[in-house]
Write an enzyme that holds these catalytic residues in place. Structure first.
Site, PDB file in Angstrom:
ATOM      1  N   GLU A  18       0.680  -1.309   0.045  1.00  0.00           N
ATOM      2  CA  GLU A  18      -0.163   0.066   0.044  1.00  0.00           C
ATOM      3  C   GLU A  18       0.894   1.200   0.083  1.00  0.00           C
ATOM      4  OE1 GLU A  18      -4.200  -1.308   1.939  1.00  0.00           O
ATOM      5  OE2 GLU A  18      -2.394  -1.516   3.290  1.00  0.00           O
ATOM      6  N   GLU A  36      -4.348  -9.523   4.427  1.00  0.00           N
ATOM      7  CA  GLU A  36      -5.185  -8.937   5.561  1.00  0.00           C
ATOM      8  C   GLU A  36      -6.326  -9.984   5.817  1.00  0.00           C
ATOM      9  OE1 GLU A  36      -3.211  -5.217   4.395  1.00  0.00           O
ATOM     10  OE2 GLU A  36      -3.785  -7.252   3.113  1.00  0.00           O
TER      11      GLU A  36
END
Length: 261
Positions: free
Chosen positions: A115, A135
């Site tokens: 990210e 995640e």
């Protein structure tokens, strides 16, 4: 006294920002997140700084979040780690950093590391880098922008292939998807990132920042908003000292030395 978890170094107009928790594969605890936001704030505020270069100390870029430390800090409003003088490095809360950021990654690059790349402007990867957006295997979702930017960068199917499975992929796959812009031999990633950052820093900084801002406007607010901002930005830049320096360099076939005014 322990070492800072973020190391900063000024090299001319560049700010090197190093993740410095190698004993934990640079997993991000709250202290590291807060210090990283402060470094981005320094980059954003200081007119002498033109480009940020994010890299990592040790063999790995990041193992992702240190959930044991960060997990208990997730409150009713989510996770807050940006102080009054910081800027969110992932650009999902508050203003985005106004200067370009180049990222160099190696080893393991998980979750928030991907990210960070997606929130930055250019990324270089060592050839043996392994990536994964894991995640969903931890019972949470990517909250640093992957759900927004990964599909835009890599295409819907490519992004969903990895963010919905948590499967790992290599540097060649990251390059194929447009996640990174260059793959280099192991150990060369920081030098390659610095070379790109140096080329950016040699350009007129106000023009670089205006170009970046307009591109961000197009992505966030749509083409019409970006189009409406083009002519006003051009008028402002044309009146700058740097525009005169650039024109003189063109006429004399010399190298422009921009001053950021």
């Amino acid at each position: 006294m322990s070492e800072p978890k973020i190391l900063t170094e000024r090299r001319g107009h560049l700010l090197l920002i190093g993740l410095n928790r190698p004993e934990k594969r640079n997993a991000a605890d709250y202290e590291l997140l807060n210090a990283l936001a402060e470094a981005y704030g320094e980059l954003d505020r200081d007119p002498e700084l033109r480009v940020g270069v994010v890299h990592a100390i040790g063999d790995h870029f990041t193992g992702g979040l240190d959930l044991a430390d960060v997990g208990p800090r997730i409150g009713p409003e989510g996770l807050s780690f940006v102080g009054e003088t910081g800027v969110d490095p992932w650009g999902v809360s508050g203003p985005r950093v106004r200067k370009p950021v180049v990222v160099a990654v190696q080893g393991t690059c998980l979750t928030l590391g991907i990210e960070l790349i997606l929130a930055a402007d250019v990324a270089v990867a060592a050839r043996s880098t392994r990536f994964a957006q894991i995640e969903v295997g931890r019972g949470i979702l990517p909250f640093g922008g992957a759900t927004i930017r990964f599909p835009r960068s890599a295409g819907w199917g490519n992004a969903m292939r990895y963010i919905l499975t948590g499967d790992a992929f290599d540097a060649d796959e990251a390059y194929r998807m447009g996640l990174v812009q260059e793959v280099v031999d192991d150990g060369d990633q920081l030098d390659a990132a610095l070379a790109i950052a140096g080329r950016i820093a040699a350009q007129a900084p106000l023009a670089v920042q205006a170009t970046l801002a307009n591109a961000v406007t197009a992505v966030r607010d749509g083409d019409a908003a970006a189009e409406a901002a083009l002519q006003p930005a051009l008028v402002r830049l044309a009146a700058s000292e740097d525009a005169g320096i650039g024109m003189q360099a063109f006429l004399t076939r010399s190298t422009a030395e921009f001053v950021g005014r």
